[in-house]
Design an enzyme around this catalytic site. Structure first.
Site, mmCIF file in Angstrom:
data_model
loop_
_atom_site.group_PDB
_atom_site.id
_atom_site.type_symbol
_atom_site.label_atom_id
_atom_site.label_comp_id
_atom_site.label_asym_id
_atom_site.label_seq_id
_atom_site.Cartn_x
_atom_site.Cartn_y
_atom_site.Cartn_z
ATOM 1 N N VAL A 108 -3.399 -7.926 -2.252
ATOM 2 C CA VAL A 108 -3.848 -8.488 -1.867
ATOM 3 C C VAL A 108 -3.107 -8.073 -0.674
ATOM 4 O O VAL A 108 -2.360 -8.213 -0.317
ATOM 5 C CB VAL A 108 -3.416 -10.381 -1.605
ATOM 6 C CG1 VAL A 108 -5.063 -10.889 -0.664
ATOM 7 C CG2 VAL A 108 -4.125 -10.880 -3.725
ATOM 8 N N GLU A 109 -4.581 -7.207 0.548
ATOM 9 C CA GLU A 109 -4.172 -7.034 1.479
ATOM 10 C C GLU A 109 -4.496 -7.646 2.966
ATOM 11 O O GLU A 109 -5.069 -8.644 2.401
ATOM 12 C CB GLU A 109 -4.689 -5.328 1.952
ATOM 13 C CG GLU A 109 -4.694 -4.486 0.892
ATOM 14 C CD GLU A 109 -5.632 -3.174 1.095
ATOM 15 O OE1 GLU A 109 -4.884 -2.152 0.199
ATOM 16 O OE2 GLU A 109 -6.545 -3.024 1.427
ATOM 17 N N ASN A 110 -4.344 -7.439 3.650
ATOM 18 C CA ASN A 110 -3.982 -8.595 4.709
ATOM 19 C C ASN A 110 -3.955 -7.485 6.134
ATOM 20 O O ASN A 110 -3.752 -6.206 5.771
ATOM 21 C CB ASN A 110 -2.962 -9.425 5.466
ATOM 22 C CG ASN A 110 -3.513 -10.466 6.451
ATOM 23 O OD1 ASN A 110 -3.027 -10.138 7.453
ATOM 24 N ND2 ASN A 110 -2.853 -11.657 5.601
ATOM 25 N N ALA A 111 -4.737 -7.482 6.822
ATOM 26 C CA ALA A 111 -4.975 -7.059 8.208
ATOM 27 C C ALA A 111 -3.400 -7.059 9.593
ATOM 28 O O ALA A 111 -3.300 -5.540 9.821
ATOM 29 C CB ALA A 111 -5.903 -7.483 9.276
ATOM 30 N N TYR B 25 -0.808 -5.718 8.091
ATOM 31 C CA TYR B 25 -0.101 -4.797 6.944
ATOM 32 C C TYR B 25 0.922 -5.815 6.136
ATOM 33 O O TYR B 25 1.281 -5.318 5.113
ATOM 34 C CB TYR B 25 0.044 -3.253 6.970
ATOM 35 C CG TYR B 25 -1.759 -2.270 7.556
ATOM 36 C CD1 TYR B 25 -2.404 -2.947 6.452
ATOM 37 C CD2 TYR B 25 -1.650 -2.030 8.173
ATOM 38 C CE1 TYR B 25 -4.067 -2.542 7.210
ATOM 39 C CE2 TYR B 25 -2.316 -0.835 8.742
ATOM 40 C CZ TYR B 25 -3.510 -1.252 8.566
ATOM 41 O OH TYR B 25 -4.653 -0.636 8.124
ATOM 42 N N CYS C 190 1.997 -6.971 -3.467
ATOM 43 C CA CYS C 190 2.080 -5.405 -4.237
ATOM 44 C C CYS C 190 1.058 -6.908 -5.362
ATOM 45 O O CYS C 190 1.868 -8.604 -5.805
ATOM 46 C CB CYS C 190 2.857 -5.215 -4.611
ATOM 47 S SG CYS C 190 3.419 -4.481 -3.176
ATOM 48 N N GLU D 204 1.795 -6.604 -8.330
ATOM 49 C CA GLU D 204 3.468 -7.518 -9.718
ATOM 50 C C GLU D 204 3.847 -8.315 -9.143
ATOM 51 O O GLU D 204 4.230 -9.420 -9.351
ATOM 52 C CB GLU D 204 4.042 -6.148 -9.951
ATOM 53 C CG GLU D 204 3.704 -4.684 -10.399
ATOM 54 C CD GLU D 204 3.652 -3.299 -9.129
ATOM 55 O OE1 GLU D 204 2.564 -4.200 -8.335
ATOM 56 O OE2 GLU D 204 3.768 -2.352 -9.187
ATOM 57 N N CYS E 99 6.410 -0.279 -6.931
ATOM 58 C CA CYS E 99 7.189 -0.101 -5.970
ATOM 59 C C CYS E 99 8.792 -0.144 -6.082
ATOM 60 O O CYS E 99 9.009 -1.186 -6.539
ATOM 61 C CB CYS E 99 6.537 -0.655 -4.403
ATOM 62 S SG CYS E 99 6.828 -1.742 -4.707
#
Length: 140
Positions: free
Chosen positions: A48-51, A53, A58, A60, A89
């Protein structure tokens, strides 16, 4: 934990399904993950990304945090999928280590082909974990 090839593929397929929910509008890099509990329960996660960063998560860790929120604390295996095979990672390896340093780690591509079959302790040798804190005699 010993897993058959069919069990491994089923877990990777769950990770593929989890990846379909990925929110990756910035990187376009889909990652799905799925944990397996000793009872055979699957718990999925996706990136789940976010503006901002640094606020992204991740797949996992998403799966682990979801599992813990559901009361799960034991995991036998994790599968992670991504383009070409998404290897966890370092931060994700550390979080997974908290719950089972010996867990099976399966890495697959977006089509569910297993590209790596290993264990977490192999991927994170000499890890820092709960046993390192036992001697501190922590009290509230």
């Amino acid at each position: 934990m010993s897993m058959t090839q069919e069990q491994k593929q089923a877990l990777v397929n769950e990770a593929v399904e989890a990846g379909k929910n990925a929110y990756c509008i910035y990187s376009k890099y889909v990652v799905g993950a799925c944990l397996q509990t000793p009872s055979g329960k699957y718990i999925r996660g996706c990136n789940v990304e976010n503006a901002s960063y640094g606020a992204s998560i991740c797949a996992e860790r998403c799966a682990v945090f979801s599992a813990v929120a559901q009361g799960e604390r034991e995991f036998d295996a994790v599968a992670v999928i991504g383009m070409g095979g998404a290897v966890p990672c370092g931060m994700c390896r550390q979080v997974l280590n908290e719950f089972n340093p010996k867990m099976v780690v399966l890495v697959g591509d977006l089509d569910g082909k297993i590209v790596l079959d290993t264990t977490l302790d192999y991927m994170l040798p000499h890890a820092f974990g709960p046993s390192n804190l036992l001697d501190l005699n922590l009290k509230e």
